[in-house]
Enzyme design. Structure first.
Site, PDB file in Angstrom:
ATOM      1  N   ALA A   1       1.010 -15.161 -14.375  1.00  0.00           N
ATOM      2  CA  ALA A   1       2.020 -14.564 -13.512  1.00  0.00           C
ATOM      3  C   ALA A   1       1.512 -13.174 -13.130  1.00  0.00           C
ATOM      4  O   ALA A   1       0.721 -12.581 -13.874  1.00  0.00           O
ATOM      5  CB  ALA A   1       3.341 -14.471 -14.257  1.00  0.00           C
TER       6      ALA A   1
ATOM      7  N   GLY B   1       0.908 -18.186 -16.819  1.00  0.00           N
ATOM      8  CA  GLY B   1       1.486 -18.999 -15.753  1.00  0.00           C
ATOM      9  C   GLY B   1       0.462 -19.904 -15.087  1.00  0.00           C
ATOM     10  O   GLY B   1       0.810 -20.955 -14.539  1.00  0.00           O
TER      11      GLY B   1
ATOM     12  N   GLU C   1       0.128 -22.846 -17.300  1.00  0.00           N
ATOM     13  CA  GLU C   1       1.375 -23.606 -17.128  1.00  0.00           C
ATOM     14  C   GLU C   1       1.364 -24.392 -15.818  1.00  0.00           C
ATOM     15  O   GLU C   1       1.819 -25.533 -15.764  1.00  0.00           O
ATOM     16  CB  GLU C   1       2.572 -22.647 -17.179  1.00  0.00           C
ATOM     17  CG  GLU C   1       2.795 -22.069 -18.567  1.00  0.00           C
ATOM     18  CD  GLU C   1       3.816 -20.937 -18.585  1.00  0.00           C
ATOM     19  OE1 GLU C   1       3.567 -19.907 -17.924  1.00  0.00           O
ATOM     20  OE2 GLU C   1       4.849 -21.075 -19.247  1.00  0.00           O
TER      21      GLU C   1
ATOM     22  N   GLU D   1       0.731 -14.687 -23.464  1.00  0.00           N
ATOM     23  CA  GLU D   1       1.970 -13.930 -23.215  1.00  0.00           C
ATOM     24  C   GLU D   1       2.347 -12.985 -24.352  1.00  0.00           C
ATOM     25  O   GLU D   1       2.915 -11.926 -24.120  1.00  0.00           O
ATOM     26  CB  GLU D   1       3.138 -14.893 -22.941  1.00  0.00           C
ATOM     27  CG  GLU D   1       3.155 -15.486 -21.543  1.00  0.00           C
ATOM     28  CD  GLU D   1       2.306 -16.740 -21.400  1.00  0.00           C
ATOM     29  OE1 GLU D   1       1.501 -17.045 -22.313  1.00  0.00           O
ATOM     30  OE2 GLU D   1       2.442 -17.416 -20.379  1.00  0.00           O
TER      31      GLU D   1
HETATM   32  N1  DAK Z   1      -1.548 -10.180 -12.711  1.00  0.00           N
HETATM   33  C1  DAK Z   1      -1.909  -9.243 -11.795  1.00  0.00           C
HETATM   34  N2  DAK Z   1      -3.190  -8.866 -11.590  1.00  0.00           N
HETATM   35  C2  DAK Z   1      -4.136  -9.458 -12.338  1.00  0.00           C
HETATM   36  C3  DAK Z   1      -3.822 -10.451 -13.304  1.00  0.00           C
HETATM   37  C4  DAK Z   1      -2.445 -10.805 -13.481  1.00  0.00           C
HETATM   38  N3  DAK Z   1      -2.053 -11.740 -14.325  1.00  0.00           N
HETATM   39  N4  DAK Z   1      -4.974 -10.849 -13.891  1.00  0.00           N
HETATM   40  C5  DAK Z   1      -5.963 -10.135 -13.303  1.00  0.00           C
HETATM   41  N5  DAK Z   1      -5.468  -9.295 -12.373  1.00  0.00           N
HETATM   42  C6  DAK Z   1      -6.198  -8.370 -11.519  1.00  0.00           C
HETATM   43  C7  DAK Z   1      -6.735  -7.195 -12.326  1.00  0.00           C
HETATM   44  O1  DAK Z   1      -5.732  -6.216 -12.519  1.00  0.00           O
HETATM   45  C8  DAK Z   1      -7.853  -6.714 -11.428  1.00  0.00           C
HETATM   46  O2  DAK Z   1      -7.307  -5.994 -10.365  1.00  0.00           O
HETATM   47  P1  DAK Z   1      -8.021  -4.601  -9.871  1.00  0.00           P
HETATM   48  O3  DAK Z   1      -8.076  -3.730 -11.050  1.00  0.00           O
HETATM   49  O4  DAK Z   1      -9.400  -5.054  -9.390  1.00  0.00           O
HETATM   50  O5  DAK Z   1      -7.131  -4.137  -8.757  1.00  0.00           O
HETATM   51  C9  DAK Z   1      -8.393  -8.014 -10.845  1.00  0.00           C
HETATM   52  O6  DAK Z   1      -7.371  -8.990 -11.018  1.00  0.00           O
HETATM   53  C10 DAK Z   1      -9.638  -8.511 -11.558  1.00  0.00           C
HETATM   54  O7  DAK Z   1      -9.352  -8.562 -12.942  1.00  0.00           O
HETATM   55  P2  DAK Z   1     -10.289  -7.868 -14.052  1.00  0.00           P
HETATM   56  O8  DAK Z   1     -11.025  -6.713 -13.477  1.00  0.00           O
HETATM   57  O9  DAK Z   1      -9.431  -7.640 -15.229  1.00  0.00           O
HETATM   58  O10 DAK Z   1     -11.313  -9.045 -14.326  1.00  0.00           O
HETATM   59  P3  DAK Z   1     -12.135  -9.323 -15.680  1.00  0.00           P
HETATM   60  O11 DAK Z   1     -13.119 -10.367 -15.325  1.00  0.00           O
HETATM   61  O12 DAK Z   1     -12.605  -8.050 -16.278  1.00  0.00           O
HETATM   62  O13 DAK Z   1     -11.043  -9.936 -16.676  1.00  0.00           O
HETATM   63  C11 DAK Z   1      -9.219 -11.405 -17.262  1.00  0.00           C
HETATM   64  C12 DAK Z   1     -10.465 -11.182 -16.379  1.00  0.00           C
HETATM   65  C13 DAK Z   1      -8.530 -12.681 -16.802  1.00  0.00           C
HETATM   66  C14 DAK Z   1      -9.665 -11.577 -18.737  1.00  0.00           C
HETATM   67  C15 DAK Z   1      -8.292 -10.166 -17.170  1.00  0.00           C
HETATM   68  O14 DAK Z   1      -8.058  -9.906 -15.780  1.00  0.00           O
HETATM   69  C16 DAK Z   1      -6.969 -10.376 -17.803  1.00  0.00           C
HETATM   70  O15 DAK Z   1      -6.820 -10.265 -19.035  1.00  0.00           O
HETATM   71  N6  DAK Z   1      -5.948 -10.643 -16.979  1.00  0.00           N
HETATM   72  C17 DAK Z   1      -4.606 -10.797 -17.446  1.00  0.00           C
HETATM   73  C18 DAK Z   1      -4.420 -12.125 -18.081  1.00  0.00           C
HETATM   74  C19 DAK Z   1      -3.006 -12.281 -18.498  1.00  0.00           C
HETATM   75  O16 DAK Z   1      -2.565 -11.632 -19.464  1.00  0.00           O
HETATM   76  N7  DAK Z   1      -2.283 -13.003 -17.674  1.00  0.00           N
HETATM   77  C20 DAK Z   1      -0.852 -13.024 -17.781  1.00  0.00           C
HETATM   78  C21 DAK Z   1      -0.479 -13.977 -18.800  1.00  0.00           C
HETATM   79  S1  DAK Z   1       1.215 -13.815 -19.059  1.00  0.00           S
HETATM   80  C22 DAK Z   1       8.063 -15.206 -16.956  1.00  0.00           C
HETATM   81  C23 DAK Z   1       7.462 -16.344 -16.494  1.00  0.00           C
HETATM   82  C24 DAK Z   1       6.122 -16.505 -16.657  1.00  0.00           C
HETATM   83  C25 DAK Z   1       5.395 -15.540 -17.274  1.00  0.00           C
HETATM   84  C26 DAK Z   1       5.991 -14.414 -17.718  1.00  0.00           C
HETATM   85  C27 DAK Z   1       7.322 -14.238 -17.567  1.00  0.00           C
HETATM   86  N8  DAK Z   1       9.450 -14.993 -16.789  1.00  0.00           N
HETATM   87  C28 DAK Z   1      10.242 -16.078 -16.294  1.00  0.00           C
HETATM   88  C29 DAK Z   1      10.047 -13.741 -17.034  1.00  0.00           C
HETATM   89  C30 DAK Z   1       4.005 -15.690 -17.413  1.00  0.00           C
HETATM   90  C31 DAK Z   1       3.314 -14.726 -17.964  1.00  0.00           C
HETATM   91  C32 DAK Z   1       1.905 -14.766 -17.919  1.00  0.00           C
HETATM   92  O17 DAK Z   1       1.310 -15.438 -17.118  1.00  0.00           O
END
Ligand code: DAK
Length: 260
Positions: A67, A112, A115, A135
């Protein structure tokens, strides 16, 4: 079919949908979810001869990295409820879609994104795919069905470990654990997903739709899956395609299914 964050390509009954936010690793923001809703609830239903959908992500690094975390700021409990319900609705629409939807995962499928891949009927991974539900790192639990579907695919113990450690698994472990059904060299995942759908497209469309519904019934607490199978079976028996399939077998020729 015009969308802000999706690209589509339609050939020979197969629709390839690419989530197109590569700079944010295709993170699912509100607009992308709204685009997916429009596509699966309306536009794809109007496509003549649709037999399958491939869902993939743009760029080299990600299917969908979760997400969109930048939209979480200021989210309160009511907003979270609304957001989760909206996501659940869209993902159920995909899971219950009448033609098969195959996720072609060529990189990160996190949160997400994992998912979304799990809401699809089949997952093809490239050897660069990474799956995970991180998450808890954000102080959250999955909100788009991850706690349920991950258990369905990999079992309770493995799911609990992944969900609580936020560990990520690579493509070969995803294959080993049944989360993916194929691992192919990076860049070949859409081709493989399309090949699977082309094979399915040769079968009777109504039987395919009823197969999806019957298998989904296995995980639906509201219905008895075995009873659903009986009802859905009876519906396939009355189709022209059943007559054609049986006749073609006896006449030793290939069946020509019309989806009727
Ligand atoms: N959201 C927004 N931007 C994201 C992103 C995300 N999930 N994942 C990556 N980006 C962006 C980064 O901020 C970066 O942007 P800039 O800094 O260049 O502007 C760009 O994508 C490239 O990412 P990285 O520079 O970080 O790339 P790396 O290769 O170094 O790292 C990575 C890749 C996938 C390991 C890292 O980006 C990372 O850890 N990303 C976050 C992964 C994550 O935690 N995803 C979210 C999981 S939680 C809900 C419903 C659903 C959900 C929550 C609530 N409700 C109903 C309330 C779901 C939650 C999730 O999905």
């Amino acid at each position: 079919m015009e969308y802000t964050n999706l690209l589509t390509e339609y050939n020979d009954g197969i629709l390839v949908v690419t989530i197109n936010r590569p700079k944010a690793l295709n993170a699912l923001n509100k607009q992308t979810l709204s685009d997916l809703r429009d596509l699966f609830e309306k536009d794809a239903l109007r496509l003549e001869g649709l037999r399958g959908v491939v869902l993939t992500g743009a760029g080299e690094k990600a299917f969908v990295a979760g997400a969109d975390i930048t939209e979480f700021n200021g989210l309160d409990a009511q907003g979270g409820l609304h957001m989760a319900q909206n996501g659940h609705d869209i993902f159920f629409t995909i899971e219950r879609f009448h033609v098969p939807v195959v996720a072609a995962v060529g990189g990160y499928a996190l949160g997400g994104g994992c998912e979304l891949a799990m809401a699809c009927h089949i997952r093809v991974a490239s050897d660069k795919a990474v799956f995970g539900q991180p998450e808890v790192n954000l102080g959250l639990i999955p909100g788009y069905g991850g706690t349920q579907r991950l258990v369905q695919y990999i079992g309770k113990g493995r799911a609990l470990e992944l969900l609580m450690t936020a560990d990520m698994i690579d493509a070969s472990k995803a294959l080993d654990w049944g989360l993916a059904t194929h691992v192919v060299p990076h860049g070949e995942e859409v081709e493989k997903a399309t090949a699977i759908l082309k094979k399915i497209a040769k079968k009777a469309p109504i039987a395919i739709a009823k197969t999806i519904a019957a298998v989904n019934a296995c995980f639906d607490n509201e219905v008895d899956g075995f009873n659903q199978e009986v009802l859905l079976f009876a519906q396939t028996v009355k189709t022209d395609d059943f007559k054609e399939g049986a006749t073609a077998f006896i006449e030793k020729r290939k069946a020509d299914f019309k989806g009727k």
